[in-house]
Design a protein around this motif. Sequence first.
Motif, PDB file in Angstrom:
ATOM      1  N   SER A   1      53.612 -36.892  60.373  1.00 23.76           N
ATOM      2  CA  SER A   1      54.053 -35.831  59.477  1.00 23.76           C
ATOM      3  C   SER A   1      53.429 -34.473  59.806  1.00 23.76           C
ATOM      4  N   VAL A   2      52.424 -34.430  60.685  1.00 25.92           N
ATOM      5  CA  VAL A   2      51.891 -33.136  61.114  1.00 25.92           C
ATOM      6  C   VAL A   2      52.145 -32.882  62.598  1.00 25.92           C
ATOM      7  N   ARG A   3      52.913 -33.741  63.264  1.00 26.71           N
ATOM      8  CA  ARG A   3      53.275 -33.493  64.652  1.00 26.71           C
ATOM      9  C   ARG A   3      53.925 -32.115  64.758  1.00 26.71           C
ATOM     10  N   LEU A   4      53.616 -31.419  65.839  1.00 28.51           N
ATOM     11  CA  LEU A   4      54.114 -30.051  65.992  1.00 28.51           C
ATOM     12  C   LEU A   4      55.637 -30.003  65.951  1.00 28.51           C
ATOM     13  N   ALA A   5      56.311 -30.987  66.565  1.00 30.20           N
ATOM     14  CA  ALA A   5      57.774 -30.984  66.573  1.00 30.20           C
ATOM     15  C   ALA A   5      58.333 -31.059  65.154  1.00 30.20           C
ATOM     16  N   PHE A   6      57.695 -31.856  64.295  1.00 28.09           N
ATOM     17  CA  PHE A   6      58.163 -31.985  62.917  1.00 28.09           C
ATOM     18  C   PHE A   6      57.911 -30.711  62.127  1.00 28.09           C
ATOM     19  N   VAL A   7      56.719 -30.145  62.257  1.00 27.62           N
ATOM     20  CA  VAL A   7      56.397 -28.926  61.509  1.00 27.62           C
ATOM     21  C   VAL A   7      57.270 -27.766  61.989  1.00 27.62           C
TER      22      VAL A   7
ATOM     23  N   SER B   1      41.645 -31.479  69.747  1.00 32.43           N
ATOM     24  CA  SER B   1      42.939 -32.031  69.346  1.00 32.43           C
ATOM     25  C   SER B   1      43.448 -31.325  68.105  1.00 32.43           C
ATOM     26  N   GLY B   2      44.771 -31.285  67.981  1.00 30.71           N
ATOM     27  CA  GLY B   2      45.409 -30.677  66.818  1.00 30.71           C
ATOM     28  C   GLY B   2      46.776 -31.289  66.605  1.00 30.71           C
ATOM     29  N   ASN B   3      47.185 -31.422  65.345  1.00 26.91           N
ATOM     30  CA  ASN B   3      48.465 -32.041  65.001  1.00 26.91           C
ATOM     31  C   ASN B   3      48.575 -33.455  65.567  1.00 26.91           C
ATOM     32  N   GLY B   4      47.428 -34.129  65.737  1.00 25.90           N
ATOM     33  CA  GLY B   4      47.444 -35.469  66.310  1.00 25.90           C
ATOM     34  C   GLY B   4      47.777 -35.482  67.787  1.00 25.90           C
ATOM     35  N   GLN B   5      47.637 -34.333  68.458  1.00 28.01           N
ATOM     36  CA  GLN B   5      47.989 -34.209  69.867  1.00 28.01           C
ATOM     37  C   GLN B   5      46.828 -33.568  70.633  1.00 28.01           C
ATOM     38  N   PRO B   6      46.788 -33.756  71.964  1.00 30.46           N
ATOM     39  CA  PRO B   6      45.723 -33.120  72.749  1.00 30.46           C
ATOM     40  C   PRO B   6      45.843 -31.601  72.736  1.00 30.46           C
ATOM     41  N   VAL B   7      44.711 -30.930  72.596  1.00 32.73           N
ATOM     42  CA  VAL B   7      44.627 -29.472  72.701  1.00 32.73           C
ATOM     43  C   VAL B   7      43.530 -29.144  73.711  1.00 32.73           C
TER      44      VAL B   7
ATOM     45  N   GLU C   1      31.232 -14.343  82.802  1.00 28.70           N
ATOM     46  CA  GLU C   1      31.268 -15.054  81.523  1.00 28.70           C
ATOM     47  C   GLU C   1      32.663 -15.662  81.357  1.00 28.70           C
ATOM     48  N   TYR C   2      32.709 -16.858  80.778  1.00 29.73           N
ATOM     49  CA  TYR C   2      33.999 -17.479  80.479  1.00 29.73           C
ATOM     50  C   TYR C   2      34.353 -17.185  79.027  1.00 29.73           C
ATOM     51  N   ARG C   3      35.452 -16.468  78.839  1.00 30.33           N
ATOM     52  CA  ARG C   3      35.877 -16.021  77.513  1.00 30.33           C
ATOM     53  C   ARG C   3      37.176 -16.738  77.106  1.00 30.33           C
ATOM     54  N   PRO C   4      37.404 -16.889  75.790  1.00 29.73           N
ATOM     55  CA  PRO C   4      38.638 -17.533  75.332  1.00 29.73           C
ATOM     56  C   PRO C   4      39.884 -16.864  75.903  1.00 29.73           C
ATOM     57  N   PHE C   5      40.785 -17.686  76.432  1.00 33.41           N
ATOM     58  CA  PHE C   5      42.009 -17.191  77.054  1.00 33.41           C
ATOM     59  C   PHE C   5      43.236 -17.702  76.294  1.00 33.41           C
ATOM     60  N   GLN C   6      43.370 -19.021  76.176  1.00 31.19           N
ATOM     61  CA  GLN C   6      44.516 -19.587  75.468  1.00 31.19           C
ATOM     62  C   GLN C   6      44.234 -21.053  75.136  1.00 31.19           C
ATOM     63  N   LEU C   7      44.974 -21.557  74.158  1.00 29.83           N
ATOM     64  CA  LEU C   7      44.944 -22.978  73.804  1.00 29.83           C
ATOM     65  C   LEU C   7      46.232 -23.627  74.283  1.00 29.83           C
ATOM     66  N   HIS C   8      46.110 -24.758  74.981  1.00 25.39           N
ATOM     67  CA  HIS C   8      47.282 -25.526  75.393  1.00 25.39           C
ATOM     68  C   HIS C   8      47.411 -26.737  74.473  1.00 25.39           C
ATOM     69  N   GLN C   9      48.526 -26.842  73.772  1.00 22.98           N
ATOM     70  CA  GLN C   9      48.796 -28.032  72.966  1.00 22.98           C
ATOM     71  C   GLN C   9      49.858 -28.854  73.683  1.00 22.98           C
ATOM     72  N   LEU C  10      49.515 -30.095  74.030  1.00 20.94           N
ATOM     73  CA  LEU C  10      50.357 -30.903  74.897  1.00 20.94           C
ATOM     74  C   LEU C  10      51.040 -32.029  74.142  1.00 20.94           C
TER      75      LEU C  10
END
Length: 323
Positions: free
Chosen positions: A132-138, A269-275, A286-295
């Motif tokens: 019910s929180v899968r990204l496709a459903f939301v 992880s987010g929405n029950g999926q790998p992030v 320095e390594y700075r935040p660039f992007q989040l990949h939700q797979l």
Amino acid sequence: MSTPTIDDSFMVRVEPLRKELTAHCYRMVGSVHEAEDLVQETYLNAWRGFGKFENRSSLRTWLYQIATNTCLSALRGKHRRPLPTGLGQPSSDPHGELPTRDDLHWLEPLPDSMVWGNVDPDPADEAIIRDSVRLAFVAALQHLTPQQRAVVLLCDVLSWRAKEAAAALGVSVAAVNSSLQRARAQLSKQRAAEDTDQSAQHDRQLLDKYVAAFEDYDVDKLVTLLTDETIWEMPPFTGWFQGAEAIGALVREQCPAKRAGDMRILRTSGNGQPVLAVYLRDADDEYRPFQLHQLTLGAAKVAHVVCYFDTSLFATFGLPETL
């Protein structure tokens, strides 16, 4: 005027429901930041009206009623939160410009840590909640009107009867059934099928290869992990891309990284999926935040990637500011 302080004894009773109410509000509004605020507003509204609560329903049911109506009030006059694929346009040219739209508020990912605790839930319940929180459903919910979202969540996710949903929303049973019928028809058009039957071992191996491809900046390796059907989208850019070769061309031409070691990745992880949290090396090493990949992982390869460029989400996921 200051915000009233909620009585501690009241919070002891309602705090155990915070995680599931957060998930409910997130499904309604599509924003993790708004969901947190709406849960707090729900608690405040419930505390103010607790003297009128006569135990004619469970405390949980009563709080869900308040949360749902709090979300409906917040959604008045607001536009839905889409992903680029939800804008109704064809896939984009990876060699072209990457336009954005400042007027859009995008669907956000939901950190798993906000909705699942350390206690192991019943496996059947966990499967229902995760689905019910899968990204496709939301994302599909965003194509519904606010009332249709509420009816689907109350009846199909929480398994309320139409009569109970009608009472909670202050509408007729006929209106609930009509909204539910329309919503189900719309969801069947919008919601993409997901193959989630692969083993945990498969997940780890596929994720290991994906992480290595980025940290080694090996675009050829990345292409082998995708299919001709793989979708890649990256809000706030409005375009989306399909197919391994197109995505490979996009990464080669548009990614600011150029060599192995330019990017490092942390897993969450987010929405029950790998992030995957991608950090980009700057001029000061320095390594700075660039992007989040939700797979979304398919049976053999990566089926869908959403890249979020909103770096404020790193803090929401409890990720460090630098590596």
